[in-house]
Design an enzyme around this catalytic site. Structure first.
Site, short mmCIF file in Angstrom:
data_model
loop_
_atom_site.label_atom_id
_atom_site.label_comp_id
_atom_site.label_asym_id
_atom_site.label_seq_id
_atom_site.Cartn_x
_atom_site.Cartn_y
_atom_site.Cartn_z
N ARG A 82 36.44 41.10 34.86
CA ARG A 82 35.98 41.60 36.16
C ARG A 82 37.22 41.73 37.05
O ARG A 82 37.89 40.75 37.34
CB ARG A 82 34.94 40.66 36.76
CG ARG A 82 34.35 41.12 38.11
CD ARG A 82 33.17 40.21 38.49
NE ARG A 82 32.57 40.55 39.77
CZ ARG A 82 32.76 39.89 40.90
NH1 ARG A 82 33.58 38.83 40.92
NH2 ARG A 82 32.14 40.25 42.00
N ASN A 159 31.48 42.96 46.29
CA ASN A 159 31.52 41.51 46.07
C ASN A 159 30.82 40.78 47.21
O ASN A 159 31.08 41.03 48.39
CB ASN A 159 32.97 41.03 45.98
CG ASN A 159 33.07 39.56 45.64
OD1 ASN A 159 32.71 39.14 44.56
ND2 ASN A 159 33.55 38.76 46.60
N GLU A 160 29.90 39.86 46.86
CA GLU A 160 29.25 38.95 47.82
C GLU A 160 28.98 39.65 49.15
O GLU A 160 29.54 39.27 50.19
CB GLU A 160 30.12 37.70 48.00
CG GLU A 160 30.32 36.97 46.68
CD GLU A 160 31.24 35.76 46.77
OE1 GLU A 160 31.74 35.47 47.87
OE2 GLU A 160 31.47 35.11 45.73
N HIS A 226 26.61 34.27 41.71
CA HIS A 226 27.84 33.48 41.69
C HIS A 226 27.43 32.01 41.84
O HIS A 226 26.73 31.65 42.78
CB HIS A 226 28.79 33.90 42.80
CG HIS A 226 29.32 35.29 42.61
ND1 HIS A 226 30.19 35.89 43.50
CD2 HIS A 226 29.11 36.19 41.62
CE1 HIS A 226 30.48 37.11 43.06
NE2 HIS A 226 29.83 37.32 41.92
N TYR A 228 28.54 28.33 42.43
CA TYR A 228 29.47 27.31 42.87
C TYR A 228 28.66 26.08 43.30
O TYR A 228 27.78 25.63 42.58
CB TYR A 228 30.39 27.86 43.96
CG TYR A 228 31.35 28.93 43.46
CD1 TYR A 228 32.43 28.60 42.66
CD2 TYR A 228 31.15 30.27 43.77
CE1 TYR A 228 33.30 29.57 42.18
CE2 TYR A 228 32.02 31.26 43.30
CZ TYR A 228 33.09 30.90 42.51
OH TYR A 228 33.96 31.86 42.03
N GLU A 255 30.60 35.01 38.68
CA GLU A 255 31.65 34.06 39.05
C GLU A 255 31.08 32.66 38.94
O GLU A 255 29.92 32.42 39.27
CB GLU A 255 32.11 34.24 40.50
CG GLU A 255 32.93 35.48 40.80
CD GLU A 255 33.45 35.47 42.24
OE1 GLU A 255 33.55 34.36 42.83
OE2 GLU A 255 33.73 36.55 42.76
N TRP A 284 35.78 32.37 37.28
CA TRP A 284 36.76 32.67 38.34
C TRP A 284 37.86 31.62 38.28
O TRP A 284 37.57 30.44 38.35
CB TRP A 284 36.09 32.63 39.71
CG TRP A 284 37.06 33.03 40.79
CD1 TRP A 284 38.00 32.24 41.37
CD2 TRP A 284 37.21 34.33 41.36
NE1 TRP A 284 38.72 32.95 42.29
CE2 TRP A 284 38.27 34.25 42.30
CE3 TRP A 284 36.58 35.56 41.18
CZ2 TRP A 284 38.68 35.33 43.05
CZ3 TRP A 284 36.99 36.64 41.92
CH2 TRP A 284 38.04 36.53 42.85
#
Length: 454
Positions: A82, A159-160, A226, A228, A255, A284
């Site tokens: 990516r 992105n985001e 994503h 996290y 990610e 990531w």
């Protein structure tokens, strides 16, 4: 990547509509061979299931590192990269010529190229962030670098695209972005990121995914979560991904990391759950992180020989890239590739060749199995049989199904590992328990025909 954490909110169930999800794509999409979605799965141009296993690379900030980085990422066993691009709204624009070069280098390294526009990161909360409409302007502006690359490129719109403010607009804005890109002539698989800095703690993407998918006239949209700090327990990881797969909606973990300033993500749960569901993941990131998150570098200083602990986990650990990645069939004229294995490994003169890699810890073990179809006919469904030499028992398996009677083990594929072209291969793995000596099985048969081993 996300930089702030918000509490996980309670969401409603996915509003999946079977009639909408199975509607016929537009005639234009049918004429363009490339990545496409079918029954919630990402398929490549050869109609083969493709599961992303790869990493993110910050090209827009480190363009001079990209050529070597892509070579090194491929050498580590990845099948996808990516690539961070900039629209010119927050960072220096990557122009058409640069995008063309990136795509060419991805193809040279036999990597599927997910191109993402990073300037939308945290819109509504990050003051300099651009709206999705600006990302659409960018993609249409570099269209000549993309058209004709549908077999090799996935377009990640932005992105985001929302932070933790204003994210209720995500659904309408995402539908509008998809509509403009389709009207503008892009027939690629489009990847859409979740709001809330990509983590969707509000479940905005989860609860509106079905309507967004149905709004795409090509029915060719892939959803990107994503993971996290919000995803710090196995239950949270499993619940989120299972909501999509059970609704036959395509999802990828675009990610994730092994730690983060907003909390400690459960990378083991992310990787194992993704593997069990056949969901793609992209760690990531390769190298070059700053601002206090240098621990997210997979390699130090862009040096492939200096793997960080995170890099060792992602590439070499259980459910990691080397053990699970399979090269896209478009790079081998319809044949498959194993997860980071030598192309000549395990070949022979029989109907099949089997490589069985054993990791033995005494009372428990893992085995990674690659089966190469050395016959002159493609397989659509297969049966692999072998026998243990001692008291081994299969306790769990991924990318396949298994039954065991005494020492005899019978393995059949999952839907995404069923097709094996002539000259191609398929890989699966399993965990087991053992008592006494744990030897590698010596004889395998594929559909009743003896295999060579190596």
């Amino acid at each position: 990547m996300r930089r702030t954490r918000a509490a996980v909110a309670t969401g409603t169930l996915l509003a999946a509509c079977a009639a909408l999800l199975t509607a016929t794509p537009s005639a234009q999409a049918a004429e363009t061979p490339g990545f496409h979605i079918k029954d919630g799965r990402l398929l490549d141009a050869n109609d083969k299931d493709f599961v992303m296993r790869g990493v993110n690379h910050a090209h827009t900030w480190y363009p001079d590192k990209t050529t070597q980085a892509l070579k090194d990422i491929k050498a580590k066993g990845a099948n996808t990269v990516r690539v961070v691009l900039a629209t010119g709204d927050q960072w220096t624009k990557n122009d058409t010529a640069d995008v063309t070069r990136v795509v060419a280098e991805c193809k040279e390294n036999r990597l599927i190229c997910v191109l993402e526009a990073h300037d939308t990161t945290g819109y509504g909360e990050a003051g300099a962030a651009a709206p999705l409409s600006k990302a659409v302007d960018y993609w249409l502006g570099v269209k000549s670098a993309l058209v004709g690359q549908e077999k090799y490129v996935v377009v990640n719109i932005g992105n985001e695209p929302y932070g933790n403010s204003g994210y209720s607009a995500w659904t309408a804005d995402t539908k509008a972005a998809i509509g403009r890109l389709r009207a503008g002539g892009l027939d690629h698989t489009l990847m859409v990121d979740a709001p809330n800095w990509g983590q969707d703690w509000s479940f905005t993407m989860r609860d509106n995914a079905a309507s967004v998918f149905a709004a795409d006239p090509d029915r060719n949209t892939l959803f990107d979560i994503h993971m996290y700090g919000v995803y710090d327990t196995p239950a949270e990881v499993s619940d989120y991904l299972n909501r999509f797969t059970s609704a036959h909606l395509p999802i990828v973990v675009g990610e994730f990391g092994n730690m983060h300033s907003d909390g400690n993500p459960d990378e083991d749960a992310i990787m194992s759950t993704a593997q069990s569901l056949g969901v793609g993941y992209l760690g990531w990131s390769w190298s070059g992180n700053g601002g206090g998150v240098e621990y997210l570098d997979l390699v130090q200083g862009f040096d492939a020989s200096r793997l960080s602990d995170w890099g060792k986990r992602l590439f070499d650990g259980a459910d990691g890239i080397k053990a699970t990645a399979k090269e896209a069939s478009v790079f081998t004229s319809g044949t498959g590739g194993g997860g980071g294995t030598d192309p000549g490994e395990g070949t022979g003169t029989g109907a099949c060749a089997v490589t069985y890699r054993l990791s033995d810890w005494g009372s428990s073990f893992n085995a990674d199995v690659t089966v190469r179809n050395t016959s002159d006919r493609a397989l659509d469904g297969w049966k692999l049989d072998f026998a243990f030499s001692g008291q081994q028992k299969v306790t769990s398996i991924w990318n396949a199904k298994a039954t065991q009677s005494g020492t005899a083990v019978h393995v059949t594929p999952e839907s995404w590992t069923s097709a094996v072209p002539a000259g191609g291969s398929v890989s699966f793995g399993f965990s087991g328990s053992s008592t006494g000596t744990n030897a590698v099985p010596t004889a395998f048969t594929l559909d009743g025909r003896a295999c060579t081993t190596g």
